[in-house]
Design a protein around this motif. Structure first.
Motif: not given
Lengths: 299, 255
Positions: A76, A79-80, A82, A102-110, A146, A151, B9, B13-14, B17, B21, B96, B101
């Motif tokens: 994981l 993949r963060r 990518v 918002e959902l996809t951004r929440s998967y990433y640390p920054d 997305l 980043r 991280h 939250r993920s 959300l 959703y 997908y 991640p």
């Protein structure tokens, strides 16, 4: 060597993948580094999707290895780093663009801020619209947003500009170039050769699960050394076709078209033998010619 | 809102959300939300309140309050899992998500939370109809227990739905789910008491997981057939784990 050490962000080493008896990838090596765009080209069924599947951990190699940031693609943490835009990705129609981001951004640390995503992908005014109500081109832009919202240090772009008009495509190209200039590595698959020609630092051509060529655009193009010569001339086609170094010649009225291994000797002789020759034009093979040649040779 | 995240991280939250959703998506799909929420209520009003009104009304209404609860939550679990998983498998959404991640299991947990939320809504609506219009009177602990049975009872049917979703295509899934859902509901005595059905149906009813959940709900309202609770829980646990394992294998093999 005084080169900055730039390890691959993603790499396949001797990767082999079989589906039953069919060999999808036959031991290929690919490496994508930061600040470079690698274009993966090849006809349908060449193994592009399988290669991406291995690098994203969607598939496991039968032999060889796939690494993301030096780790297993199943990790994981790896993949963060990518971001991805998959041609086959289903995105829920009923969610709004803001919600998807918002959902996809929440998967990433920054992650990038929402405003940055909107600016980079050109999503002004679309943020409160439902994904399913957008045009095809707008949906592509959302997918691009997305892909970059986390980043990522590495982007997978699978046919990113399919269905885009020329203006939108060039907008996306500009954004991709900026990301690469910022040090992001990009693995691009595309059917549009001019896209690879315009964006890629390096190209890998796959055919039937094998790498048939790899190198810079110029190097791959050089695999096809032929030149195409066109001119208005009264010389007979049959005679020109006999000249040394001429692969083929054809005529359309007074218009001659010659394919030669090297342009210079043929042009010199043309000018010597026909003083009235006009409209001389010499072209080198583009990536498209190289691509057709390479995949045909391998077939 | 968009403060820089400097601490490690967090995936919480993920998960939140994802569930939010998932719910919004279904809520915005009237073809799912309306039948899932309305059918059990309408059926209950028709059979439990209107038709049963004449004689022994409150008795019938009490029995059917338990079984229509099970009927309702089965629907949202089977459709919410079976149909959505099948569609998302078809259109590339699952793949997908797997490549992104996303924290592990977020999609399944979100769908589970959504099924529980729909079950909670169904349960409350039925309780209002039963308590206010059908004259069902239960002790407070019984109302609470019935609610808990309905909300937790989605789990085995989520697993069944997941298995169906892993097997059939997105376009075939709604028909296939109905083919499992409606006969199973009828054959395990959810629409009308098993005592009113032919003997062979009553005899074969324990073959269905919905029968066992219904018996648990009926035990709460003291109208069950007298089987031991451990047996019902045991069958439901086996169905949940078995379907989940089969579906996992199937989903992993599909790629």
């Amino acid at each position: 060597m005084a080169r900055v050490f730039n390890p691959p962000l993603a790499e396949l080493v001797g990767a082999r993948k079989r589906y039953g008896r069919q060999v999808a990838l036959d031991g290929i090596d690919i490496a994508v580094r930061g600040g470079e765009l690698l274009a993966l080209l090849g006809p349908n069924g060449a193994g592009k999707t399988t290669a991406i599947g291995l690098l994203l951990g969607l598939l496991d190699a039968d032999d060889g290895s796939a690494r993301l940031f030096g780790e297993s693609p199943h990790s994981l943490a790896a993949r963060r780093g990518v971001g991805l835009m998959l041609q086959s990705a289903g995105i829920p129609d009923t969610l709004k663009v803001r919600e998807l981001l918002e959902l996809t951004r929440s998967y990433y640390p920054d992650p990038r801020s929402l405003a940055d995503c909107v600016a980079l992908a050109g999503l002004d005014g679309l943020i409160e619209r439902r994904y399913g109500k957008l045009s095809g081109g707008q949906q592509r832009r959302v997918q691009f947003a997305l892909a970059l919202c986390g980043r990522p240090r590495l982007l997978f772009l699978d046919e990113p500009t399919t269905g885009l008009d020329i203006e939108a495509r060039q907008g996306l190209w500009k954004a991709i170039r900026e990301l690469v200039a910022d040090g992001c590595g990009v693995l691009l698959t595309t059917h549009y050769l001019e896209e690879a020609e315009s964006l890629a630092d390096r190209v890998v051509v796959l055919n039937r699960g094998e790498v048939v060529a790899s190198g810079t655009v110029a190097e791959v193009r050089a695999h096809v050394s032929q030149r195409r010569i066109r001119c208005q001339s009264s010389l007979s086609v049959a005679r020109v076709a006999q000249w040394p170094g001429v692969r083929s010649a054809s005529a359309d009225g007074e218009r001659l078209e010659i394919v030669a291994d090297a342009a210079e000797p043929v042009v010199r002789r043309l000018l010597a033998e026909d003083a009235g020759l006009s409209d001389l034009e010499v072209q080198r093979a583009g990536l498209a010619d190289a691509f057709i040649e390479l995949t045909r040779e391998a077939a | 809102m968009d403060a820089q995240v400097l601490h490690p991280h967090s995936s919480l939250r993920s998960y939140g959300l994802e569930a939010k959703y998932e719910f919004l998506r279904l809520w915005r799909t009237p073809s799912f939300a309306l039948p899932s929420l309305l059918f059990p209520i309408l059926f209950y009003v028709l059979f439990g309140v209107v038709l049963a009104g004449g004689r022994g009304g409150a008795e019938v209404a009490r029995y059917l309050l338990a079984t229509y609860g099970v009927f309702g939550i089965m629907g949202s679990a089977l459709f919410g899992f079976g149909v959505t998983i099948a569609i998302e498998r078809d259109n590339g959404q699952l793949e997908y998500k797997r490549a992104l991640p996303m924290p592990p299991g977020a999609v399944l947990l979100a769908k589970m939370a959504m099924a529980m939320l729909f079950a909670a809504i169904t349960s409350v609506l039925l309780a209002v109809v039963g308590g206010v219009f059908a004259g069902v009177s239960l002790a407070p602990w019984q109302w609470v227990a019935l609610f808990a049975v309905n909300v937790l009872g989605v789990l085995p049917f989520c697993a069944v739905g997941l298995l169906i979703g892993s097997l059939v295509s997105g376009s075939a899934a709604p028909a296939f789910v109905n083919l499992v859902y409606l006969p199973m509901a009828f054959l395990s005595g959810l629409w009308m008491p098993l005592t009113m059905l032919p003997a062979f149906i009553a005899k074969s009813a324990p073959a269905w997981p919905s029968y066992h959940l219904a018996q648990v709900a009926l035990k709460v309202v003291e109208r069950d057939a007298g089987g031991p609770l451990w047996l019902h829980f045991g069958v439901l646990a086996v169905v949940t784990v078995g379907c989940f394992m089969l579906a996992r294998r199937r989903l992993a093999a599909a790629r």
